[in-house]
Design a protein around this motif. Structure first.
Motif, PDB file in Angstrom:
ATOM      1  N   LEU A  52       0.821  -1.210   0.000  1.00 13.34           N
ATOM      2  CA  LEU A  52       0.000   0.000   0.000  1.00 13.34           C
ATOM      3  C   LEU A  52       0.859   1.266   0.000  1.00 13.34           C
ATOM      4  CD1 LEU A  52      -3.011  -0.895   2.317  1.00 13.34           C
ATOM      5  CD2 LEU A  52      -3.051  -0.382  -0.132  1.00 13.34           C
ATOM      6  N   ALA A  53       1.961   1.237   0.723  1.00 13.52           N
ATOM      7  CA  ALA A  53       2.854   2.402   0.734  1.00 13.52           C
ATOM      8  C   ALA A  53       3.385   2.666  -0.676  1.00 13.52           C
ATOM      9  CB  ALA A  53       3.998   2.205   1.717  1.00 13.52           C
ATOM     10  N   GLY A  54       3.775   1.616  -1.380  1.00 12.32           N
ATOM     11  CA  GLY A  54       4.256   1.770  -2.755  1.00 12.32           C
ATOM     12  C   GLY A  54       3.168   2.277  -3.680  1.00 12.32           C
ATOM     13  N   ALA A  96      -9.282   7.005  -5.182  1.00 16.91           N
ATOM     14  CA  ALA A  96     -10.271   8.032  -5.501  1.00 16.91           C
ATOM     15  C   ALA A  96     -10.824   8.655  -4.221  1.00 16.91           C
ATOM     16  CB  ALA A  96     -11.400   7.440  -6.342  1.00 16.91           C
ATOM     17  N   LEU A  97     -11.058   7.836  -3.209  1.00 13.63           N
ATOM     18  CA  LEU A  97     -11.569   8.349  -1.940  1.00 13.63           C
ATOM     19  C   LEU A  97     -10.529   9.233  -1.253  1.00 13.63           C
ATOM     20  CD1 LEU A  97     -13.794   8.481   0.169  1.00 13.63           C
ATOM     21  CD2 LEU A  97     -12.980   6.285   1.074  1.00 13.63           C
ATOM     22  N   ILE A  98      -9.281   8.823  -1.259  1.00 17.14           N
ATOM     23  CA  ILE A  98      -8.214   9.645  -0.665  1.00 17.14           C
ATOM     24  C   ILE A  98      -8.112  10.985  -1.403  1.00 17.14           C
ATOM     25  CG2 ILE A  98      -5.700   9.827  -0.356  1.00 17.14           C
ATOM     26  CD1 ILE A  98      -5.775   6.740   0.184  1.00 17.14           C
ATOM     27  N   ASP A  99      -8.184  10.952  -2.727  1.00 11.83           N
ATOM     28  CA  ASP A  99      -8.143  12.191  -3.509  1.00 11.83           C
ATOM     29  C   ASP A  99      -9.328  13.093  -3.158  1.00 11.83           C
ATOM     30  OD1 ASP A  99      -5.798  11.448  -4.776  1.00 11.83           O
ATOM     31  OD2 ASP A  99      -6.819  10.667  -6.560  1.00 11.83           O
ATOM     32  N   SER A 119       3.208   5.816  -5.667  1.00 10.66           N
ATOM     33  CA  SER A 119       3.065   5.890  -7.128  1.00 10.66           C
ATOM     34  C   SER A 119       1.911   6.804  -7.535  1.00 10.66           C
ATOM     35  CB  SER A 119       2.874   4.501  -7.729  1.00 10.66           C
ATOM     36  OG  SER A 119       1.602   3.983  -7.415  1.00 10.66           O
ATOM     37  N   ALA A 120       0.959   7.018  -6.630  1.00 13.45           N
ATOM     38  CA  ALA A 120      -0.167   7.917  -6.898  1.00 13.45           C
ATOM     39  C   ALA A 120       0.131   9.345  -6.441  1.00 13.45           C
ATOM     40  CB  ALA A 120      -1.426   7.394  -6.218  1.00 13.45           C
TER      41      ALA A 120
END
Length: 127
Positions: free
Chosen positions: A17-19, A111-114, A23-24
Motif C-alpha cells: 500500500l505504501a508503494g 479516488a476516496l483519498i483524492d 506511485s499515486a
C-alpha cells in the motif's frame, strides 16, 4: 499530494500500500500497530488513515475510539479481510468514512483519498 497514515500489522500489506500510495503521488507513513500509531507525535497531520480492523494488541475499532476520545478529527478508512456486518456498522456509526474488504479496489481507495484531500484543501482555503 496527501499524507496518509497506514496502520496494518501485515508488513507485506504495508509495503504494498505504501508503494501504491507513493506511485499515486501521496506519502504513506506506516505503523505496525495501533499503539505505535497513537504514540506518534504527528497523528493529526494526515489527510486520512487507512486502518486495519484486526491488529495485534488494540484492534482498529479501539484505535478509532481512542482518536475520538482525544478529539482528533482524522478521516478513517477501514481495510480488513474480516468485517462482520455488525462490526462494519459500528465502525461507520463511530464516524469511519468507508470500510473496504480485502482484497479491495485500489482505484476506489485512491479516488476516496483524492476526494478527502480535495475537500480538506477547499475547507482550508479562504473564500
Amino acid at each position: 499530494m496527501a499524507i496518509v497514515y497506514l496502520v496494518d500489522d501485515d508488513a507485506l500489506i504495508r509495503r504494498s500500500l505504501a508503494g501504491l500510495l507513493k506511485s499515486a503521488g501521496h506519502t504513506a507513513t506506516c505503523f505496525e500497530s495501533g499503539e505505535a500509531f497513537l504514540a506518534s507525535e504527528t497523528v493529526a497531520q494526515a489527510c486520512c488513515i487507512l486502518l486495519d480492523l484486526k491488529l495485534g494488541g488494540m484492534n482498529g475499532l479501539d484505535v478509532q475510539r481512542a482518536l475520538i476520545e482525544r478529539g482528533t478529527a482524522i478521516p478513517v478508512i477501514f481495510i480488513s479481510s474480516h468485517g462482520e456486518e455488525e462490526v462494519v456498522d459500528k465502525a461507520l456509526r463511530q464516524g469511519a468514512i468507508a470500510f473496504f474488504h480485502k482484497p479491495f479496489s485500489v482505484d476506489r481507495i485512491l479516488a476516496l483519498i483524492d476526494e478527502i484531500g480535495t475537500r480538506q484543501r477547499s475547507a482550508a482555503s479562504p473564500s
